[in-house]
Design an enzyme around this catalytic site. Structure first.
Site, PDB file in Angstrom:
ATOM      1  N   CYS A  62     107.242  19.950  76.166  1.00  0.00           N
ATOM      2  CA  CYS A  62     108.390  20.823  75.888  1.00  0.00           C
ATOM      3  C   CYS A  62     109.376  20.210  74.891  1.00  0.00           C
ATOM      4  CB  CYS A  62     109.114  21.175  77.188  1.00  0.00           C
ATOM      5  SG  CYS A  62     108.075  22.072  78.357  1.00  0.00           S
ATOM      6  N   HIS A  87     116.103  23.925  74.926  1.00  0.00           N
ATOM      7  CA  HIS A  87     114.785  24.304  75.416  1.00  0.00           C
ATOM      8  C   HIS A  87     114.971  25.320  76.527  1.00  0.00           C
ATOM      9  CE1 HIS A  87     110.885  24.342  77.146  1.00  0.00           C
ATOM     10  NE2 HIS A  87     111.173  23.555  78.171  1.00  0.00           N
ATOM     11  N   ASN A 125     109.329  30.036  79.817  1.00  0.00           N
ATOM     12  CA  ASN A 125     109.242  28.704  79.220  1.00  0.00           C
ATOM     13  C   ASN A 125     108.031  28.675  78.292  1.00  0.00           C
ATOM     14  OD1 ASN A 125     108.851  25.994  78.626  1.00  0.00           O
ATOM     15  ND2 ASN A 125     109.264  25.276  80.700  1.00  0.00           N
TER      16      ASN A 125
END
Length: 323
Positions: free
Chosen positions: A114, A250, A280
């Site tokens: 990520c 993020h 996500n």
């Protein structure tokens, strides 16, 4: 005079299939309210059969090139941040290079889960500032739907697919915090925490594997480490939270996003939030949010933007740039 890596174009791509939270109710002991209350996610996009990380990355890259009014022949480097490449090798970036018809320059992948896009931006910045590249396409692209355990309600409802891209160009600048472009980066990792977030497959198992996560432990690390890396990057850039126009974090979990903003003493009105629509998307989440935020009219030229991310590794980092 000094060189800065300046954003001259951006774009994103989302698969056409939208999966609402309610879709999971048929197969899992979960519901829309449970997912929203714990993550802030309402829907996400899943790639279609035959749609891969490289094809989504190429679509986002084309939009960034079009946005910049730049031909692919003028690009020197392609960096793709991904943990879900089409194949073990070659890199997704070389596949994008071929798809775009780019026969010059070089292309490679960055794998920091990520945090991948932050790592990719830092690499692109270093290449540009050192004179090894004049223009670089930096792309985050993921098909996390292909590594989900659909029986694990704690993880499979959180992730989505998509891609985002920025075109960075070397431009002469004064070397002050008022310059456009990347002003500072900060990268970190600590492999002692690898068991908190990982995929249980690879060449050692002979399987693709599934994503495994200790969500509470990841959450515990996230807010503290994200705020710390953002502060370090701002200090290196010579700016403070008061100078920041937008945080583009993020997009993992709305509670992490809110907690980090609070630690940075910045209101949620200055945070670009897309997690409700995308879930996500790992390395794709920051470039997706940057492109959507620009399209919404939130991010404008001259704005000071802070991006920060944390992912498996653990790996985390931040970039401060003036749009």
């Amino acid at each position: 005079m000094s060189l800065r890596a300046v954003v001259t174009g951006c774009g994103h791509y989302l698969p056409s299939r939208v999966v609402e939270n309610a879709e999971f109710e048929a197969t899992l002991d979960t519901n829309d309210e449970w997912i929203r209350s714990r993550s802030g996610i309402e829907r996400r996009h899943f790639a279609a059969e035959g749609e891969n990380t490289s094809s989504m990355a190429s679509a986002a890259a084309r939009k960034a090139l079009e946005d910049a009014g730049c031909d692919v022949s003028d690009v020197d480097a392609i960096i793709v941040a991904t943990s879900t490449p089409d194949l073990t090798f070659p890199s997704a970036a070389t596949m994008v290079q071929a798809e775009l018809g780019m026969t010059n320059g070089f292309a490679f992948d960055v794998q920091a889960v990520c945090a991948g896009f932050v790592y990719a931006l830092a690499n692109a910045n270093a290449l540009i500032v050192s004179g090894q590249a004049k223009r670089a396409l930096v792309i985050g692209a993921e098909t996390f739907s292909r590594i989900m355990d659909w029986t694990d309600r704690s993880t499979c409802v959180l992730f989505g697919d998509g891609a985002g891209a920025l075109l960075l160009e070397a431009q002469e600048a004064d070397g002050t915090p008022q310059d456009r472009g990347i002003l500072a980066t900060d990268l970190n990792s600590d492999g002692r925490y690898r068991d908190l977030l990982y995929v249980d497959g690879g060449v050692s198992t002979g399987t693709t594997g599934y994503l495994r996560m200790q969500g509470n432990q990841v959450f515990r690390h996230a807010v503290e480490k994200l705020a710390a890396t953002a502060n370090t990057a701002m200090e290196r850039a010579g700016v403070s939270a008061d100078d920041v126009d937008w945080i583009v974090p993020h997009q993992a979990n709305i509670r992490i996003i809110q907690g980090t903003a609070k630690k940075l003493n910045l209101p949620m009105e200055q945070v670009v939030v897309t997690v409700q629509d995308h879930g996500n998307t790992s390395a794709a989440s920051i470039p997706l949010a940057l492109s959507v935020g620009r399209d919404r009219g939130q991010i404008k030229q001259g704005d000071l933007v802070v991006t920060e991310a944390i992912g498996g590794g653990l790996a985390w980092g931040a970039v401060v740039l003036r749009w």
